[in-house]
Scaffold this motif. Structure first.
Motif, mmCIF file in Angstrom:
data_model
loop_
_atom_site.group_PDB
_atom_site.id
_atom_site.type_symbol
_atom_site.label_atom_id
_atom_site.label_comp_id
_atom_site.label_asym_id
_atom_site.label_seq_id
_atom_site.Cartn_x
_atom_site.Cartn_y
_atom_site.Cartn_z
ATOM 1 N N PRO A 86 0.801 -1.233 0.000
ATOM 2 C CA PRO A 86 0.000 0.000 0.000
ATOM 3 C C PRO A 86 0.826 1.270 0.000
ATOM 4 C CG PRO A 86 -0.101 -1.106 2.141
ATOM 5 C CD PRO A 86 0.572 -2.056 1.194
ATOM 6 N N GLY A 87 2.110 1.185 0.420
ATOM 7 C CA GLY A 87 2.963 2.370 0.440
ATOM 8 C C GLY A 87 4.142 2.282 -0.493
ATOM 9 N N SER B 267 1.889 6.541 8.032
ATOM 10 C CA SER B 267 0.758 7.311 7.527
ATOM 11 C C SER B 267 -0.595 6.747 7.935
ATOM 12 C CB SER B 267 0.849 7.414 6.001
ATOM 13 O OG SER B 267 0.992 6.122 5.417
ATOM 14 N N ASP B 268 -0.694 5.448 8.171
ATOM 15 C CA ASP B 268 -1.956 4.856 8.614
ATOM 16 C C ASP B 268 -2.058 4.783 10.130
ATOM 17 O OD1 ASP B 268 -2.709 4.476 5.996
ATOM 18 O OD2 ASP B 268 -1.942 2.426 5.904
ATOM 19 N N ASP C 99 1.462 -3.651 5.730
ATOM 20 C CA ASP C 99 2.496 -4.223 4.873
ATOM 21 C C ASP C 99 2.641 -5.721 5.103
ATOM 22 O OD1 ASP C 99 2.892 -1.746 3.819
ATOM 23 O OD2 ASP C 99 4.856 -1.404 4.743
ATOM 24 N N THR D 39 0.266 0.994 10.057
ATOM 25 C CA THR D 39 0.968 1.070 8.765
ATOM 26 C C THR D 39 1.783 -0.195 8.534
ATOM 27 O OG1 THR D 39 1.130 3.467 9.023
ATOM 28 C CG2 THR D 39 2.603 2.432 7.413
ATOM 29 N N ARG E 277 7.247 -0.676 6.156
ATOM 30 C CA ARG E 277 7.482 0.758 6.357
ATOM 31 C C ARG E 277 7.849 1.019 7.822
ATOM 32 N NH1 ARG E 277 1.991 2.972 3.914
ATOM 33 N NH2 ARG E 277 1.437 0.788 4.332
ATOM 34 N N TRP F 299 10.745 5.979 3.653
ATOM 35 C CA TRP F 299 10.240 4.666 4.069
ATOM 36 C C TRP F 299 10.306 4.526 5.588
ATOM 37 C CZ3 TRP F 299 7.657 1.181 1.246
ATOM 38 C CH2 TRP F 299 7.504 -0.111 1.748
ATOM 39 N N ASP G 61 7.525 6.522 7.469
ATOM 40 C CA ASP G 61 6.139 6.382 7.023
ATOM 41 C C ASP G 61 5.309 5.640 8.066
ATOM 42 O OD1 ASP G 61 3.726 6.017 5.742
ATOM 43 O OD2 ASP G 61 4.582 5.273 3.870
#
Length: 613
Positions: free
Chosen positions: A352-353, A422-423, A432, A428, A408, A417, A420
Motif C-alpha cells: 500500500p505504500g 501514515s496509517d 504491509d 501502517t 514501512r 520509508w 512512514d
C-alpha cells in the motif's frame, strides 16, 4: 531438541588508543555474555567478569592500564567498576568502584580524553548527570540535564563534551565546555535530523563528526568551535549511515545500511573522495579503524554466524566459547532440513505504500507450498538483514517457510520509508505484513490457513496488534517482550523509551490519547481468535511486563488459548540457556496449536550464534 548454542554481542572490541595491542570485548562464557581482556602482543586472553546475569558494557583507558565495566541489575541500573588490565595469567582481580559515592543509575555513555580523564553519563527517570573522573581519582559532577539525553563523546584534550537527544529536537546536539556550560547547540527538526558521532583523534582544534539527514539524503558533517557546522554535500547517501574517524583525523569510515545489507565506504573529507571498502555480501554489524590503521568489522550473512574480521587478516579474538547442549552434534552445519542458498529468496512485493522488500527462506524438502512463520523485526527502525538468525534455521527445520518483511518504518530504505506511519503507528506496518501474506498465498508459496507471527519487542507489539486488527489472517502469534497496552507501557517505561514514543506518536498519551488508543493492541483484544504465546521479563523497562499480564487476563476471560512465559531477565536476555529454553517452549506451543510443525524430537543441531542487545 538439541543445540550447540552460543551468544554473540554485536560490538567490536574496545582498543586502547595508545596501546592498541590491548583490547577488551564482550564474549560468551558458559552461555553468558562476560567481559574479556586480550593482549594481542602476548597472545593472552583473560575473562574479567563472571556475573550470573552477564556483563555487556566495558571501556578501556587510552593507556590500556585500566578496564572499566558496568555492574548493573536486570533493569540496567548499576555502577561502574574498574580493574587493572591483567599483566600475565591470573584468575584473581581486585575491582573498585569507579565513582565512589555516586548513586546507581542507568548507563548513558562513557568517554575518555587522551590523559585518561573519564566522563561518565548516568541517567535516571528525571534526566542525565555527567560525572568527570580525573586520572588522579578526583570525581566531580559536571552538569545535570533534564529529560532524555545521553553522552556521545569527550574530545582528546578533555575540554569539550557532546550530548545528544532526539535527532529531530531543537537540542539534538549540544557541545559543553569543561564546566558543563553549553557552547553550541545544533538543532534538528523533522525534516532535518542530526546525530553526533564523536570527536576526531589527535591534537589541534576539536572536530566533531555528525550525520545530517535532509531532503531524503544522508550527509557526513563536522563541527568546530570556530567554523560551526560544515555539511559535506558532495558525499551523500540515499539510505541510513553512521560513521567513525580514521586515526589520521582526515578520513572517515561510513557504514551504510542498504536493502538488508551493508556497504562500507572510505571518505576523505579533504580530498573530497569516497570509495567502497570491499567486504563480502551480507551485513556488517559494527566496523571501525583501529589506532594502528587496521580496518576491523563484524560480518555475517544468512548462512554464516557473526564473525570478527579484519581487512588484512590480522588475528582477532573469538567471540566466545561454544556451549554444547546435551546430545549436540559436533558438526555445526548438521540440520534435519538444511537451509542453503537454494532455499533463500528475495522478493519485492507490491504494498500500500510502495514495494516491500522480503527475505524468504523455505525448507529444502521438495514441497512448493508450506505453512509459514513471519519473523517480525523490532525497532521500530531496525530491519531484517541478510544476517544469520538461528530461528530461521530452526523454523525451516520444522517444515515452515520463514518470512522476514522490511515493512514501512524499517531502516535501510531511505528516510521516506523509515518515517512512514501514515496509517497510524503499528497500523501502517501490519498493513504491509498483510500485503506480503496476500502475495505469497496468491503465489502458492505459503498456505493460507497456516500463517503465524513471531516477534520480539516492537516485533512482539506488531504481532499482538495484527492478531487483533486482522484476526482472519493469522493462525497463531508469539509475542516476546511486547507492548500490549501502549498507554500503560508508556507510563511504566524508561525515559529513553518515552522519548521514542513521543517522537512516534507526536506527543504523550495525555497530548494525543486517540492516537495511542488506536495503535494499542489492547483496544482490539476482543477480536483476537488465534492462540497466543506471551513471554515477559521481570525487569523489563522498555516493554514492562504488567500491561502484558493484564492483556493475558483479558485473553483468559475470553477463553482464547494462550500461554504466558515469565522469565527473570531484563529486556535483553544475556543467558544462552534462557534463549534455548524459550525457543523450546515456543516450539512446543506451536506443535499444540499450529498444524505443520514437525513432532518434537526432530534432530536440529547447529551452532546458534544469537546476536543480543
Amino acid at each position: 531438541m538439541s543445540r550447540e548454542y552460543r551468544l554473540f554481542y554485536p560490538a567490536l572490541p574496545v582498543v586502547a588508543e595508545h596501546a592498541p595491542h590491548r583490547l577488551v570485548y564482550v564474549g560468551d562464557a558458559d552461555g553468558r555474555c562476560q567481559i574479556f581482556a586480550w593482549d594481542r602482543r602476548a597472545g593472552a586472553l583473560t575473562q574479567l567478569t563472571d556475573r550470573p546475569t552477564g556483563t555487556i558494557r566495558a571501556a578501556l583507558d587510552p593507556a590500556g592500564e585500566t578496564v572499566w565495566w558496568f555492574d548493573d541489575d536486570l533493569a540496567g541500573v548499576g555502577v561502574w567498576r574498574t580493574t587493572d588490565f591483567p599483566d600475565g595469567p591470573t584468575t584473581s582481580f581486585a575491582t573498585t568502584p569507579a565513582l565512589p559515592g555516586v548513586a546507581p543509575a542507568r548507563h548513558a555513555g562513557i568517554a575518555m580524553a587522551d590523559d585518561g580523564t573519564a566522563l561518565v553519563g548516568l541517567a535516571d527517570d528525571d534526566g542525565l548527570t555527567l560525572h568527570r573522573r580525573q586520572p588522579h581519582g578526583r570525581i566531580t559532577e559536571v552538569t545535570r540535564i533534564d529529560g532524555y539525553a545521553y553522552l556521545v563523546d569527550l574530545d582528546p584534550a578533555g575540554d569539550l563534551a557532546v550530548v545528544g537527544t532526539d535527532a529531530a529536537a531543537p537540542d539534538a546536539v549540544t557541545v559543553l565546555d569543561r564546566d558543563g556550560t553549553p557552547v553550541s547547540r545544533i538543532a534538528g527538526r523533522t525534516s532535518r535530523r542530526v546525530w553526533a558521532l564523536g570527536f576526531a583523534p589527535g591534537g589541534g582544534e576539536a572536530r566533531l563528526l555528525l550525520v545530517v539527514e535532509s531532503d531524503g539524503r544522508y550527509f557526513p558533517a563536522t563541527w568546530t568551535a570556530d567554523g560551526g557546522l560544515t555539511t559535506y554535500e558532495w558525499c551523500w547517501y540515499d539510505t541510513e549511515i553512521t560513521a567513525s574517524w580514521f586515526p589520521d583525523g582526515r578520513r572517515i569510515l561510513i557504514r551504510q545500511d542498504r536493502y538488508a545489507r551493508t556497504v562500507l565506504h572510505e571518505a576523505d573529507l579533504t580530498a573530497r573522495t569516497s570509495v567502497v571498502s570491499p567486504t563480502p555480501a551480507g551485513s556488517v554489524l559494527d566496523a571501525a579503524v583501529w589506532p594502528d590503521g587496521e580496518l576491523v568489522y563484524i560480518w555475517t550473512d544468512s548462512l554464516t554466524p557473526p564473525q570478527l574480521r579484519s581487512a588484512s587478516g590480522v588475528r582477532l579474538p573469538d567471540s566466545g566459547v561454544r556451549l554444547p547442549d546435551s546430545g549436540a552434534q559436533s558438526d555445526p552445519a548438521a540440520a534435519a532440513v538444511p537451509v542453503d542458498d537454494n532455499t533463500r529468496q528475495e522478493l519485492w512485493v507490491p504494498g500500500p505504500g510502495g514495494r516491500i522488500h522480503v527475505l524468504l527462506t523455505v525448507p529444502n524438502d521438495g514441497r512448493a507450498t508450506h505453512p509459514a512463520v513471519f519473523l517480525v523485526h523490532g525497532g521500530p527502525s531496525q530491519h531484517a538483514r541478510d544476517a544469520y538468525d538461528p530461528l530461521v534455521e530452526v523454523l525451516a527445520s520444522t517444515g515452515c517457510a520463514v518470512v522476514r518483511v522490511n515493512y514501512r518504518g524499517s531502516s535501510g530504505y531511505g528516510s521516506a520509508w523509515r518515517n512512514d506511519f501514515s496509517d497510524g503507528v503499528g497500523l501502517t506496518q501490519i498493513a504491509d505484513l498483510a500485503a506480503v501474506r496476500e502475495h505469497l498465498v496468491a503465489a502458492g508459496a505459503i498456505e493460507s490457513g497456516r500463517v503465524a507471527l513471531w516477534g520480539t519487542s516492537w516485533g512482539g507489539y506488531l504481532t499482538l496488534l495484527a492478531l487483533g486488527v486482522q484476526p482472519q489472517l493469522w493462525r497463531l502469534g508469539v509475542a516476546i517482550s511486547p507492548v500490549a497496552d501502549y498507554v500503560a507501557a508508556f507510563h511504566a517505561a524508561s525515559p529513553a523509551v518515552q522519548a521514542l514514543d513521543v517522537t512516534l506518536f507526536g506527543g504523550s498519551p495525555q497530548q494525543v490519547p486517540q492516537a495511542y488508543a488506536r495503535s494499542s493492541p489492547v483496544t482490539y483484544v476482543d477480536q483476537v481468535r488465534a492462540p497466543v504465546l506471551l513471554a515477559v521479563s521481570s525487569d523489563d523497562v522498555r516493554c514492562p511486563p504488567e500491561p502484558v499480564e493484564r492483556y493475558a487476563g483479558l485473553l483468559a476471560a475470553r477463553r482464547v488459548p494462550h500461554q504466558v512465559v515469565r522469565r527473570r531477565a531484563g529486556h535483553d536476555d544475556f543467558d544462552a540457556h534462557s534463549h534455548l529454553a524459550l525457543t523450546q517452549t515456543v516450539l512446543l506451543f506451536m506443535q499444540r496449536h499450529f498444524d505443520g510443525v514437525q513432532e518434537e524430537g526432530t534432530p536440529v543441531a547447529l551452532a546458534m550464534a544469537r546476536p543480543v542487545g
